[in-house]
Design a protein around this motif. Structure first.
Motif, short mmCIF file in Angstrom:
data_model
loop_
_atom_site.label_atom_id
_atom_site.label_comp_id
_atom_site.label_asym_id
_atom_site.label_seq_id
_atom_site.Cartn_x
_atom_site.Cartn_y
_atom_site.Cartn_z
N UNK A 173 44.28 62.00 69.69
CA UNK A 173 42.91 61.71 69.26
C UNK A 173 42.85 60.27 68.79
N UNK A 174 42.53 59.31 69.68
CA UNK A 174 42.46 57.91 69.27
C UNK A 174 41.26 57.66 68.37
N UNK A 175 41.35 56.61 67.56
CA UNK A 175 40.27 56.24 66.63
C UNK A 175 39.89 57.39 65.72
N UNK A 176 40.90 58.18 65.32
CA UNK A 176 40.64 59.34 64.48
C UNK A 176 41.62 59.35 63.30
N UNK A 177 41.11 59.67 62.12
CA UNK A 177 41.93 59.78 60.92
C UNK A 177 41.79 61.19 60.36
N UNK A 178 42.63 61.54 59.39
CA UNK A 178 42.53 62.83 58.73
C UNK A 178 41.44 62.78 57.66
N UNK A 179 40.60 63.79 57.60
CA UNK A 179 39.61 63.89 56.53
C UNK A 179 40.34 64.12 55.21
N UNK A 180 39.77 63.60 54.12
CA UNK A 180 40.45 63.67 52.82
C UNK A 180 40.64 65.10 52.35
N UNK A 181 39.74 66.03 52.74
CA UNK A 181 39.91 67.42 52.30
C UNK A 181 40.91 68.18 53.19
N UNK A 182 41.37 67.54 54.27
CA UNK A 182 42.41 68.15 55.11
C UNK A 182 43.78 67.66 54.65
N UNK A 183 43.97 66.35 54.60
CA UNK A 183 45.18 65.74 54.04
C UNK A 183 44.73 64.77 52.95
N UNK A 184 44.78 65.19 51.68
CA UNK A 184 44.24 64.37 50.59
C UNK A 184 44.85 62.99 50.49
N UNK B 37 38.82 46.23 57.12
CA UNK B 37 39.54 46.99 58.12
C UNK B 37 38.57 47.89 58.89
N UNK B 38 38.72 47.95 60.21
CA UNK B 38 37.83 48.78 61.02
C UNK B 38 38.16 50.24 60.79
N UNK B 39 37.21 51.03 60.29
CA UNK B 39 37.52 52.45 60.01
C UNK B 39 37.61 53.26 61.29
N UNK B 40 38.26 54.42 61.18
CA UNK B 40 38.33 55.32 62.33
C UNK B 40 36.94 55.84 62.64
N UNK B 41 36.67 56.08 63.93
CA UNK B 41 35.35 56.55 64.34
C UNK B 41 35.13 58.02 64.01
N UNK B 42 36.21 58.79 63.91
CA UNK B 42 36.08 60.21 63.62
C UNK B 42 37.14 60.66 62.64
N UNK B 43 36.92 61.83 62.05
CA UNK B 43 37.87 62.39 61.10
C UNK B 43 38.14 63.84 61.44
N UNK B 44 39.43 64.20 61.47
CA UNK B 44 39.84 65.57 61.75
C UNK B 44 39.74 66.37 60.46
N UNK B 45 38.92 67.43 60.48
CA UNK B 45 38.65 68.22 59.27
C UNK B 45 39.58 69.42 59.13
N UNK B 46 39.97 70.03 60.25
CA UNK B 46 40.83 71.21 60.15
C UNK B 46 41.43 71.53 61.51
N UNK B 47 42.53 72.30 61.47
CA UNK B 47 43.15 72.87 62.67
C UNK B 47 43.36 74.34 62.39
N UNK B 48 42.85 75.20 63.26
CA UNK B 48 42.91 76.64 63.02
C UNK B 48 43.47 77.34 64.26
N UNK B 49 44.12 78.48 64.03
CA UNK B 49 44.55 79.36 65.11
C UNK B 49 43.83 80.68 64.93
N UNK B 50 43.15 81.16 65.98
CA UNK B 50 42.28 82.34 65.83
C UNK B 50 42.99 83.67 66.05
N UNK B 51 44.31 83.65 66.26
CA UNK B 51 45.05 84.89 66.44
C UNK B 51 45.03 85.42 67.85
N UNK B 52 44.25 84.80 68.74
CA UNK B 52 44.14 85.27 70.12
C UNK B 52 44.47 84.18 71.13
#
Length: 474
Positions: free
Chosen positions: A204-215, A160-175
């Motif tokens: 975000x095409x060709x992107x999967x969740x990083x395992x430490x973000x969504x195990x 299977x062709x893996x995703x080219x990138x992985x999303x590691x986190x989503x943060x809100x900075x309060x501002x």
């Protein structure tokens, strides 16, 4: 046939469970999608022996977009592959342009469009089961059958062709900034806006969740959310696996009103700055000029200046690349400014915090409003990518523009950083204050050079001195 039997049993059970029209809401079954509860302000209902469910909560749980067209009373549900159109009080729906008949017309209950459950299951790829033990309706996405193997299978399997990138986190900075951090190669699509309800959408095409973000590898249409506090329009950030062929992540920023935003791409990071409600700023009278004073007489009035050191306590703000926290820098500059202003006979300075304590954003604005302050200045440090650099100043209302422009030029003189301009934003501390108010981003703590300069006491002293000079020029 096996899938249809549980559905028939479910329908027959509902006819026993519900008696007539207008059954009490307490008897309504709870909805579950892929084993997870679907939260909705309107429960399923039974009308004329037909079970109706809120289409929006199910569709969005599957990763569909839902559009409400008020004038035509039409609801459009689509995900790029399937497009379904419902019209209130009409028993005909269009599925990819083909007309199909509903068991009951689309109905509005408490401003939510309700659709027959059977139609939803059959046309949105769902298996529907009644769980007798928990008294719940269980919806499961159907797994498409695999293609039959070739007559002569190849000797080696094609991986299977893996995703080219992985999303590691989503943060809100309060501002007002939503920051997405990733690894690998991520090429985001251009964000777009949807209405009813208002939201900003980023794919975000060709992107999967990083395992430490969504195990656990998410099922298509599932993901998570991040609740936002303290922003005038941004309430939540939702994310899900929108498609698995190819793997595409969708990020949705839920808004309470149409809102301006900017989108910036950096190395390893994507940033959406949610600014202010769209449309021109409300008309406000210009800032009052201090009256001319006779040097031989004491000033008739002391001008109250509130100095707000951003963050504090359990809210550290941005982390500098050199290891110190933004809250520390903000307080150092604020205290220096406070001491300098105390020496000015016509100025009476105040601090929203004098030490490392947490003060809620609304409380900071209330403090200044209760004082009937003349000026409000919030001091912050910025953070984005290592290459981002410069000073920028924000204001909200037109009565604050002059203050922002003057102070910005003075802070630029003190830092010597890149001029990133004067901008509008809906930050709580400058939106809910009633006097001219600005928020100064002195420099980028994520930039090695900016962070090193801001750490020096001489730079902090210059910023405080120039802010005094700017205040006296107002």
């Amino acid at each position: 046939m096996k899938k249809f039997v549980p559905f028939l049993f479910f329908l027959s059970f509902l006819s026993v469970l519900f008696i007539g029209v207008g059954q009490a809401a307490a008897d309504a079954p709870k909805l579950y999608l892929n084993g997870k509860p679907l939260e909705s302000d309107v429960e399923p209902a039974v009308v004329n022996q037909t079970t109706l469910v809120p289409i929006r909560v199910i569709a969005e749980g599957l990763g569909f977009d839902v559009i409400w067209q008020k004038e035509s009373k039409k609801v459009i549900v689509h995900n790029g592959e399937t497009r379904i159109e419902f019209t209130l009080d009409d028993r005909t729906a269009l599925v990819n342009g083909e007309a199909k008949t509903l068991l009951a017309p689309a109905t509005a209950i408490k401003n939510r469009t309700m659709i027959p459950l059977r139609f939803v299951g059959e046309n949105m790829g769902l298996d529907v089961y009644w769980d007798q033990k928990t008294k719940t309706v269980q919806l499961f996405q159907q797994v498409k059958p695999a293609d039959p193997p070739p007559a002569e299978p190849p000797k080696t399997e094609t991986p299977e062709i893996p995703a080219k990138g992985k999303l590691k986190s989503i943060e809100y900075n309060g501002l007002g900034s939503v920051i997405l951090r990733y690894e690998g190669d991520v090429k985001a699509n251009k964000p777009f806006v949807l209405n009813a309800p208002d939201r900003i959408v980023l794919d975000l095409p060709d992107t999967a969740f990083a395992s430490d973000f969504l195990p656990e590898p998410p099922v298509k249409g599932t993901g998570g959310s991040l609740t936002v506090d303290g922003h005038p329009t941004l309430t939540k950030v939702r994310y899900s696996l929108y498609s698995d062929k190819p793997s595409t992540i969708r990020v949705v920023l839920d808004l309470t009103a149409p809102t301006n935003y900017t989108f910036t791409e950096g190395q390893g990071e994507l940033r959406i700055d949610v600014l202010d409600a769209a449309g021109p700023a409300p008309s406000q009278p210009p800032a009052t000029e201090p009256p001319a004073t006779d040097p031989s007489k004491p000033p008739a009035k002391k001008y109250k200046v509130v100095i707000d050191a951003g963050h504090g306590g359990h809210d550290p703000g941005a982390k500098s690349v050199l290891g110190y926290n933004e809250k520390e820098l903000n307080l150092k500059i604020a205290l220096k400014l406070y001491e300098l202003l105390k020496k000015e006979p016509a100025i009476e300075p105040y601090l929203t915090r004098k030490d490392d304590t947490f003060v809620a954003l609304d409380d900071r604005a209330k403090f200044a409003n209760d004082l009937k302050a003349d000026i409000f200045i919030s001091i912050h440090g910025n953070s984005f990518t290592p290459s981002a650099t410069g000073t920028e100043t924000y204001y909200n209302r037109s009565d604050s523009k002059q203050l922002a422009e003057i102070l910005h030029q003075h802070v630029l003189k003190a830092t010597g950083f890149k001029d990133r301009g004067v901008k509008t934003a809906g930050y709580v501390v400058i939106k809910k204050t009633t006097m001219p108010a600005v928020l100064v981003e002195t420099g980028f703590l994520s930039n090695k050079d900016d962070a090193a300069a801001l750490q020096k006491e001489e730079t902090q002293n210059r910023i405080a001195q120039e802010l005094v000079a700017g205040i006296k020029n107002i």
